[in-house]
Scaffold this active site. Structure first.
Site, PDB file in Angstrom:
ATOM      1  N   LYS A   1       0.833  -1.196   0.000  1.00 55.40           N
ATOM      2  CA  LYS A   1       0.000   0.000   0.000  1.00 55.40           C
ATOM      3  C   LYS A   1       0.878   1.261   0.000  1.00 55.40           C
ATOM      4  CE  LYS A   1      -3.859  -2.244   2.400  1.00 55.40           C
ATOM      5  NZ  LYS A   1      -4.943  -2.049   3.406  1.00 55.40           N
TER       6      LYS A   1
ATOM      7  N   GLU B   1      -8.605 -11.770  -7.365  1.00 53.93           N
ATOM      8  CA  GLU B   1      -7.703 -10.623  -7.229  1.00 53.93           C
ATOM      9  C   GLU B   1      -6.485 -10.751  -8.156  1.00 53.93           C
ATOM     10  OE1 GLU B   1      -7.029 -10.316  -2.983  1.00 53.93           O
ATOM     11  OE2 GLU B   1      -9.094  -9.663  -2.645  1.00 53.93           O
TER      12      GLU B   1
ATOM     13  N   ASN C   1      -1.998   0.095   6.912  1.00 53.30           N
ATOM     14  CA  ASN C   1      -1.539  -1.180   7.469  1.00 53.30           C
ATOM     15  C   ASN C   1      -0.638  -1.962   6.511  1.00 53.30           C
ATOM     16  OD1 ASN C   1      -3.493  -1.978   5.703  1.00 53.30           O
ATOM     17  ND2 ASN C   1      -4.918  -2.747   7.259  1.00 53.30           N
TER      18      ASN C   1
HETATM   19  P1  ADP Z   1      -8.006  -6.602   5.571  1.00 55.98           P
HETATM   20  O1  ADP Z   1      -7.222  -5.716   4.627  1.00 55.98           O
HETATM   21  O2  ADP Z   1      -7.261  -6.838   6.862  1.00 55.98           O
HETATM   22  O3  ADP Z   1      -8.510  -7.871   4.926  1.00 55.98           O
HETATM   23  P2  ADP Z   1     -10.706  -5.438   5.288  1.00 55.98           P
HETATM   24  O4  ADP Z   1     -10.869  -6.212   4.010  1.00 55.98           O
HETATM   25  O5  ADP Z   1     -11.773  -5.564   6.319  1.00 55.98           O
HETATM   26  O6  ADP Z   1      -9.296  -5.751   6.017  1.00 55.98           O
HETATM   27  O7  ADP Z   1     -10.605  -3.870   4.936  1.00 55.98           O
HETATM   28  C1  ADP Z   1      -9.921  -3.429   3.799  1.00 55.98           C
HETATM   29  C2  ADP Z   1      -9.025  -2.245   4.149  1.00 55.98           C
HETATM   30  O8  ADP Z   1      -9.848  -1.127   4.523  1.00 55.98           O
HETATM   31  C3  ADP Z   1      -8.116  -2.476   5.366  1.00 55.98           C
HETATM   32  O9  ADP Z   1      -6.918  -3.144   5.052  1.00 55.98           O
HETATM   33  C4  ADP Z   1      -7.856  -1.058   5.821  1.00 55.98           C
HETATM   34  O10 ADP Z   1      -6.860  -0.406   5.027  1.00 55.98           O
HETATM   35  C5  ADP Z   1      -9.210  -0.393   5.562  1.00 55.98           C
HETATM   36  N1  ADP Z   1     -10.075  -0.436   6.765  1.00 55.98           N
HETATM   37  C6  ADP Z   1     -10.728  -1.515   7.279  1.00 55.98           C
HETATM   38  N2  ADP Z   1     -11.439  -1.180   8.374  1.00 55.98           N
HETATM   39  C7  ADP Z   1     -11.235   0.150   8.557  1.00 55.98           C
HETATM   40  C8  ADP Z   1     -11.704   1.116   9.518  1.00 55.98           C
HETATM   41  N3  ADP Z   1     -12.535   0.775  10.499  1.00 55.98           N
HETATM   42  N4  ADP Z   1     -11.272   2.404   9.396  1.00 55.98           N
HETATM   43  C9  ADP Z   1     -10.446   2.770   8.380  1.00 55.98           C
HETATM   44  N5  ADP Z   1      -9.991   1.916   7.439  1.00 55.98           N
HETATM   45  C10 ADP Z   1     -10.361   0.623   7.519  1.00 55.98           C
END
Ligand code: ADP
Length: 143
Positions: free
Chosen positions: A11, A132, A118
């Site tokens: 990212k 994907e 993250n």
């Molecule tokens: P992951 O990437 O861990 O699989 P998700 O698919 O739930 O998580 O979410 C996609 C992305 O959206 C996350 O990696 C993060 O960058 C962002 N995200 C998820 N939840 C939140 C939140 N509550 N607030 C801000 N950004 C979020």
């Protein structure tokens, strides 16, 4: 054990902080093999597809803005059970909740945007990985 390929995105926080090599080294040290790699800018359309599961969340516009801060690096990574193992190496979505030693625990944002900045995306299932990989790599770009 299953030989799988997963889709990882470095990212914009990883790109801006020059963390790509460090994180890639962790994947290679874990025994996984690079099968495809490219830099690209995520258009609104690509992001709407990729994050369709969070498109209705209030934080989605911030995520879209963040993901367009710089181009990202897409990686096709192969290995035994790589999909689940890379998710373990990453740690949970919220970098503040991620243990030291995990990629998000060591390099993710610990301040306000901990859930967003993250470091990496990684596919969370075989179905997601298949969709994907097709989204980010054309035929012939995964070796
Ligand atoms: P992951 O990437 O861990 O699989 P998700 O698919 O739930 O998580 O979410 C996609 C992305 O959206 C996350 O990696 C993060 O960058 C962002 N995200 C998820 N939840 C939140 C939140 N509550 N607030 C801000 N950004 C979020």
């Amino acid at each position: 054990m299953a030989l799988e390929t997963t889709l990882i995105l470095f990212k914009p926080d990883a790109v801006a902080k020059s963390l790509v090599g460090t994180v890639l080294a962790r994947f290679e040290k874990a025994g996984f093999k690079i099968r495809g790699m490219k830099m690209l800018f995520l258009t609104d359309e690509l992001l709407a597809d990729h994050y369709s599961h969070i498109a209705d969340k209030p934080f989605f516009p911030s995520v879209r803005e963040f993901m367009q801060e710089t181009p990202v690096i897409a990686l096709a990574l192969e290995g035994d059970d790589v999909i689940a193992k890379v998710r373990d190496l990453l740690g949970p979505t919220d970098s503040k909740a991620a243990a030291p030693g995990t990629i998000r625990g060591d390099f993710g944002d610990k301040e306000g945007d901990a859930k967003m900045r993250n470091v990496c995306h990684a596919s969370d299932s075989t179905e997601a990985a298949e969709a994907e990989l097709k989204r980010f790599f054309k035929d012939g770009e995964v070796f």
